[in-house]
Design a protein around this motif. Sequence first.
Motif, PDB file in Angstrom:
ATOM      1  N   PHE A   1      14.459  29.030   1.595  1.00  0.00           N
ATOM      2  CA  PHE A   1      13.203  28.626   2.227  1.00  0.00           C
ATOM      3  C   PHE A   1      12.596  27.501   1.401  1.00  0.00           C
ATOM      4  N   LEU A   2      11.608  26.828   1.960  1.00  0.00           N
ATOM      5  CA  LEU A   2      10.925  25.735   1.271  1.00  0.00           C
ATOM      6  C   LEU A   2       9.641  26.247   0.647  1.00  0.00           C
ATOM      7  N   ILE A   3       9.545  26.140  -0.661  1.00  0.00           N
ATOM      8  CA  ILE A   3       8.358  26.582  -1.368  1.00  0.00           C
ATOM      9  C   ILE A   3       7.379  25.411  -1.476  1.00  0.00           C
ATOM     10  N   PHE A   4       6.071  25.714  -1.385  1.00  0.00           N
ATOM     11  CA  PHE A   4       5.032  24.695  -1.504  1.00  0.00           C
ATOM     12  C   PHE A   4       4.414  24.757  -2.899  1.00  0.00           C
ATOM     13  N   LYS A   5       4.301  23.600  -3.553  1.00  0.00           N
ATOM     14  CA  LYS A   5       3.702  23.535  -4.887  1.00  0.00           C
ATOM     15  C   LYS A   5       2.919  22.236  -5.040  1.00  0.00           C
ATOM     16  N   ILE A   6       1.937  22.269  -5.923  1.00  0.00           N
ATOM     17  CA  ILE A   6       1.265  21.037  -6.315  1.00  0.00           C
ATOM     18  C   ILE A   6       2.142  20.359  -7.365  1.00  0.00           C
ATOM     19  N   ARG A   7       2.396  19.079  -7.197  1.00  0.00           N
ATOM     20  CA  ARG A   7       3.309  18.377  -8.108  1.00  0.00           C
ATOM     21  C   ARG A   7       2.722  18.276  -9.511  1.00  0.00           C
ATOM     22  N   THR A   8       3.525  18.682 -10.506  1.00  0.00           N
ATOM     23  CA  THR A   8       3.096  18.607 -11.904  1.00  0.00           C
ATOM     24  C   THR A   8       3.985  17.676 -12.729  1.00  0.00           C
ATOM     25  N   MET A   9       5.067  17.173 -12.127  1.00  0.00           N
ATOM     26  CA  MET A   9       5.965  16.261 -12.835  1.00  0.00           C
ATOM     27  C   MET A   9       5.880  14.874 -12.213  1.00  0.00           C
TER      28      MET A   9
END
Length: 268
Positions: free
Chosen positions: A85-93
């Motif tokens: 599945f596709l996980i949603f995250k706020i970009r930290t890199m």
Amino acid sequence: MFNLSLAPRNDLPVAPAPPASASAFRVSDRSWNLAGKAAFDGIAAVALLVLTAPLILLALALVKWTSRGPALYTQVRLGRGGKPFLIFKIRTMYHECESLTGATWSRPGDSRITPLGYWLRKTHIDELPQLWNVLRGEMSLVGPRPERPEFFPALEHAIPFYRSRLLVRPGVTGYAQVQLPPDSDFDSVRAKLAYDLEYVQTCSVWLDVRICWATFFKMIGMSFKTIRKLFVFPDSHAVERNYQRLQDGLHCKEEDVSVQSEPVPVLN
């Protein structure tokens, strides 16, 4: 474009499953417990998403303002039974930082992490968009962290019972996350697996509530030792002994209980 509908994706590539591995346990199948956990996930995820929406929006704006690339990103992870599945995250890199190195673990002092990203990771604000994955039925509030398919085959080959963590939905937070630092190598993954298997065997709504509160206290800086005492979690030695018993049983017996193997996805 991001798929923000509540319908899970079914178009991610899947590879044939490897042979089933032996296991000496299975997840609790008490219907009232599973129903209670599902209800807790849904109610808590909606409440948390509403309460943290301003914080999520602020974090997205700051990421967009301080570095190039999208503020929200998706990444393929493995769910229950190995379903991708596709996980949603706020970009930290930094944007496209793996284009040259490929998929690698993040380590202390990782130069790929932005200055803002360090703070977002420390406070776990970058994980909040995963509440949407909970509402989509792909994740639970509490469970083993979802693994990347690039790492899974090597980890399953090297660490006994690694596939057994797929018996439950992955979590936004988890037993291992409130007791151990982030993964950085095989040894750290193995240590966390012991806690993941402890959770698989003992999961309940009451345990989920305690882990959620433990996550809050971890976010505000409480030590792992204090969290363990406050919420009466077993110490690492006890958890490790339980894991060692599973391995001893695997070596001494032909098979105790067969764990159903599911297809393991790969990326094109």
